[in-house]
Design a protein around this motif. Structure first.
Motif, PDB file in Angstrom:
ATOM      1  N   PHE A   1       0.795  -1.228   0.000  1.00 25.11           N
ATOM      2  CA  PHE A   1       0.000   0.000   0.000  1.00 25.11           C
ATOM      3  C   PHE A   1       0.831   1.283   0.000  1.00 25.11           C
ATOM      4  O   PHE A   1       0.266   2.364  -0.075  1.00 25.11           O
TER       5      PHE A   1
ATOM      6  N   ARG B   1      -4.914   4.201   0.492  1.00 28.38           N
ATOM      7  CA  ARG B   1      -4.739   2.890  -0.142  1.00 28.38           C
ATOM      8  C   ARG B   1      -5.086   1.763   0.833  1.00 28.38           C
ATOM      9  O   ARG B   1      -5.718   0.785   0.450  1.00 28.38           O
TER      10      ARG B   1
ATOM     11  N   LYS C   1     -10.001  -5.960   3.725  1.00 27.35           N
ATOM     12  CA  LYS C   1     -10.407  -4.676   4.317  1.00 27.35           C
ATOM     13  C   LYS C   1     -11.358  -4.880   5.489  1.00 27.35           C
ATOM     14  O   LYS C   1     -11.274  -4.192   6.493  1.00 27.35           O
TER      15      LYS C   1
ATOM     16  N   TYR D   1      -9.037   1.958   1.234  1.00 29.98           N
ATOM     17  CA  TYR D   1      -9.940   1.826   0.088  1.00 29.98           C
ATOM     18  C   TYR D   1      -9.468   0.921  -1.051  1.00 29.98           C
ATOM     19  O   TYR D   1     -10.284   0.478  -1.848  1.00 29.98           O
ATOM     20  N   GLU D   2      -8.173   0.651  -1.170  1.00 28.48           N
ATOM     21  CA  GLU D   2      -7.678  -0.119  -2.305  1.00 28.48           C
ATOM     22  C   GLU D   2      -7.162  -1.489  -1.874  1.00 28.48           C
ATOM     23  O   GLU D   2      -6.594  -1.623  -0.798  1.00 28.48           O
TER      24      GLU D   2
END
Length: 180
Positions: free
Chosen positions: A62, A73, A103, A76-77
């Motif tokens: 990240f 990151r 997540k 959300y990613e």
């Protein structure tokens, strides 16, 4: 005076950020830390997942140019597929690490014991298959290393989180570890 969140580098350890009092290295914190969620051992799995990802690929999943981008990151990613950087890592190991980096904490392993069981199952499965002896040795070493890290460091990560969330006091003795 503490730095603003935007001034914190991803490798710095901080004791206070915009979300409240925290302790640890921001680039290794789980999404729920930044979103104010509950802290439990699944949070530790995320941090260990980042370490495992780095150990297997040589890259942080990240890391960005500054703390706010890294935080975004993390929250959300998803990380790039592990196999993109190291195609030698077996698919089953990739799935374990991906689950650790989920997540949603509920999507991670329910406990560190369950994580260890998953790692041992991967090891058994890979050693049963007809795998080239060199690759089998590498897989065995990687899985054992990951299992060892999970049990050695998970309690310590939990203690750091407890201290930072106000559940424990600030330690009187400060320790510094310099790693490559």
């Amino acid at each position: 005076k503490l730095p603003k969140a935007d001034d914190i580098t991803c490798s710095e350890t901080t004791s206070e950020m915009e979300t409240g009092k925290l302790s640890g290295t921001p680039a290794y914190m789980a999404p729920e830390v930044f979103l104010g969620g509950e802290a439990d051992e699944r949070l530790d799995q995320f941090s260990l997942g980042v370490v495992f990802y780095e150990a297997l690929t040589g890259k942080h999943p990240f890391l960005a140019v500054n703390f706010p981008l890294t935080r975004d990151r993390i929250v959300y990613e998803g990380p790039p597929p592990l196999g993109q950087f190291n195609p030698e890592v077996p698919e089953k190991v990739q799935r374990v690490v991906s689950r650790m980096l989920a997540k949603d904490p509920a999507a991670r392993y329910p406990s560190t014991t369950d994580l260890l069981a998953a790692l041992r199952a991967v090891q058994e499965d890979l050693t049963r298959k007809a795998v080239h002896p060199r690759r089998r040795m590498i897989v065995t070493v990687v899985v054992e290393m990951l299992a060892l890290l999970a049990f050695v460091f998970a309690p310590q990560i939990g203690q750091l989180i407890e201290r930072g969330s106000g559940q424990g006091g600030i330690p009187q003795e400060k320790l510094l570890a310099v790693l490559p």
